[in-house]
Design an enzyme around this catalytic site. Sequence first.
Site, PDB file in Angstrom:
ATOM      1  N   TYR A 158      25.287  92.028  59.641  1.00  0.00           N
ATOM      2  CA  TYR A 158      24.029  92.403  59.014  1.00  0.00           C
ATOM      3  C   TYR A 158      22.856  92.101  59.953  1.00  0.00           C
ATOM      4  O   TYR A 158      22.430  90.959  60.095  1.00  0.00           O
ATOM      5  CB  TYR A 158      23.909  91.710  57.647  1.00  0.00           C
ATOM      6  CG  TYR A 158      24.821  92.377  56.651  1.00  0.00           C
ATOM      7  CD1 TYR A 158      26.208  92.350  56.841  1.00  0.00           C
ATOM      8  CD2 TYR A 158      24.332  93.077  55.571  1.00  0.00           C
ATOM      9  CE1 TYR A 158      27.067  92.994  55.972  1.00  0.00           C
ATOM     10  CE2 TYR A 158      25.179  93.724  54.693  1.00  0.00           C
ATOM     11  CZ  TYR A 158      26.545  93.676  54.901  1.00  0.00           C
ATOM     12  OH  TYR A 158      27.386  94.319  54.042  1.00  0.00           O
ATOM     13  N   LYS A 183      39.901  90.821  60.543  1.00  0.00           N
ATOM     14  CA  LYS A 183      40.385  91.927  61.362  1.00  0.00           C
ATOM     15  C   LYS A 183      40.649  91.371  62.764  1.00  0.00           C
ATOM     16  O   LYS A 183      40.260  91.953  63.784  1.00  0.00           O
ATOM     17  CB  LYS A 183      39.322  93.045  61.368  1.00  0.00           C
ATOM     18  CG  LYS A 183      39.760  94.346  62.020  1.00  0.00           C
ATOM     19  CD  LYS A 183      40.695  95.174  61.180  1.00  0.00           C
ATOM     20  CE  LYS A 183      41.146  96.406  61.935  1.00  0.00           C
ATOM     21  NZ  LYS A 183      42.210  97.156  61.262  1.00  0.00           N
ATOM     22  N   ASP A 199      42.114  95.919  56.094  1.00  0.00           N
ATOM     23  CA  ASP A 199      42.531  97.247  55.604  1.00  0.00           C
ATOM     24  C   ASP A 199      43.710  97.128  54.650  1.00  0.00           C
ATOM     25  O   ASP A 199      43.784  97.825  53.629  1.00  0.00           O
ATOM     26  CB  ASP A 199      42.816  98.225  56.757  1.00  0.00           C
ATOM     27  CG  ASP A 199      43.254  97.567  58.049  1.00  0.00           C
ATOM     28  OD1 ASP A 199      43.059  96.348  58.191  1.00  0.00           O
ATOM     29  OD2 ASP A 199      43.806  98.258  58.912  1.00  0.00           O
ATOM     30  N   ASP A 218      31.317  92.416  51.144  1.00  0.00           N
ATOM     31  CA  ASP A 218      30.457  93.349  50.419  1.00  0.00           C
ATOM     32  C   ASP A 218      31.285  94.570  49.973  1.00  0.00           C
ATOM     33  O   ASP A 218      31.227  95.009  48.818  1.00  0.00           O
ATOM     34  CB  ASP A 218      29.335  93.791  51.362  1.00  0.00           C
ATOM     35  CG  ASP A 218      28.116  94.316  50.627  1.00  0.00           C
ATOM     36  OD1 ASP A 218      28.093  94.237  49.393  1.00  0.00           O
ATOM     37  OD2 ASP A 218      27.192  94.810  51.289  1.00  0.00           O
ATOM     38  N   ASP A 256      32.790  95.541  45.948  1.00  0.00           N
ATOM     39  CA  ASP A 256      32.485  96.792  45.239  1.00  0.00           C
ATOM     40  C   ASP A 256      33.791  97.471  44.815  1.00  0.00           C
ATOM     41  O   ASP A 256      33.908  97.991  43.698  1.00  0.00           O
ATOM     42  CB  ASP A 256      31.694  97.762  46.136  1.00  0.00           C
ATOM     43  CG  ASP A 256      30.177  97.628  45.944  1.00  0.00           C
ATOM     44  OD1 ASP A 256      29.733  96.529  45.572  1.00  0.00           O
ATOM     45  OD2 ASP A 256      29.451  98.620  46.171  1.00  0.00           O
TER      46      ASP A 256
END
Length: 353
Positions: A130, A183, A216, A240, A244
């Site tokens: 971010y 990751k 993933d 984030d 969702d």
Amino acid sequence: MKILVLPGDGIGPEITRATLAVLGAADAAVSMGLEFETRDIGLASLASQRTTLPDEVMARIPRVDGVILGPVSHYEYPTRAEGGINPSAELRVVFELFANIRPCRSRAGLTVLRKPMDLVIVRENTEGFYSDRNMFAGSGEFMPDPDMALSLRKITTKGSARIARAAFDIARGRRRKVTAVHKANVVKLSDGLFLREVRKVARDYPDVQLEELIVDATAALLIRTPDRFDVIVTTNMFGDILSDEASELCGSLGLGGAVNVGESICVAQAQHGSAPDIAGKNVANPTSLILSAAMLLDWRGRRDGNRALVAGARAIAKAVDEVLDNPATRTRDIGGQLATDAFAKAICAAIRA
Ligand code: NAD
């Protein structure tokens, strides 16, 4: 308990009104002594004070017992020099609200999942990808020439260790399992550092199982085997996106509560954005902000040993469960007919001491 209320943009004012109605009903039932102080931020304060985050709002935050922050339309804001500050990011960075805690629980009749989901996503809040919060000065994004844009991702020992500790502490009060999502197969240095710190913290919690999963695969397993997850700890952007996904799998983005927590400040904030497509229509689902406010009461109650606040939080969560259970008292995003204000009324009526 003094609560600073910042309604925000888009559906913010509608879902904040609904949340305050529910808090009022809970206060009447269990006497928490709630006091509210409402201030404009976002597009409202940009129009009147030329900034989306007035200094006096920032000054009040450390002086109150908790904050309710509505969603903000920061995608529409002008540059910082023109008064456009993302209140959500600014509060997280300035007050070091490093943990974004986002529980997701599926409910019968509302979820598309074949197996139950009951998990908490513990998302690092102050660094990662971010660009508006990962630099001491300047932006973490830049364009060396018009055809090239670069984004920096910041992962630190301090940020990783403290979010890991928050996750293990939460897991101790639940089913004692933490899944670290990363990751590191590709971003080996930064996610390698994140995992190294999580593993170090895990040594202090021998009673909690640590599992590591690539992001993933996690996105797929949230659908296939949601019941394998208890607490997920991860970096900012992965958290984030996965939260969702988890919220929507449980029925709607409008369902999951969330808080941003640091050492001594807690900000209740819905998981979703300002939903400009449905703003002003009285159709938004206020559950996310209502449950966020209940999480704030619970956080403050446990911290101060205030049983009334913990009881108030529990009463709200129970009332939300009861109202969502009944297809006749659901909002449109989850297949019902109720408007935002009518839904809030139904929750108020269901609150019991
Ligand atoms: P969004 O979360 O606002 O909306 C995505 C979709 O979900 C929309 O179709 C919306 O109608 C629906 N939705 C969201 N909340 C809902 C609710 N409570 N009830 C019913 N439906 C709901 O995401 P977006 O459209 O990508 O972003 C809109 C704005 O919000 C942008 O300016 C973005 O920057 C901002 N945003 C703010 C926050 C925050 O304040 N924390 C978070 C995410 C996005």
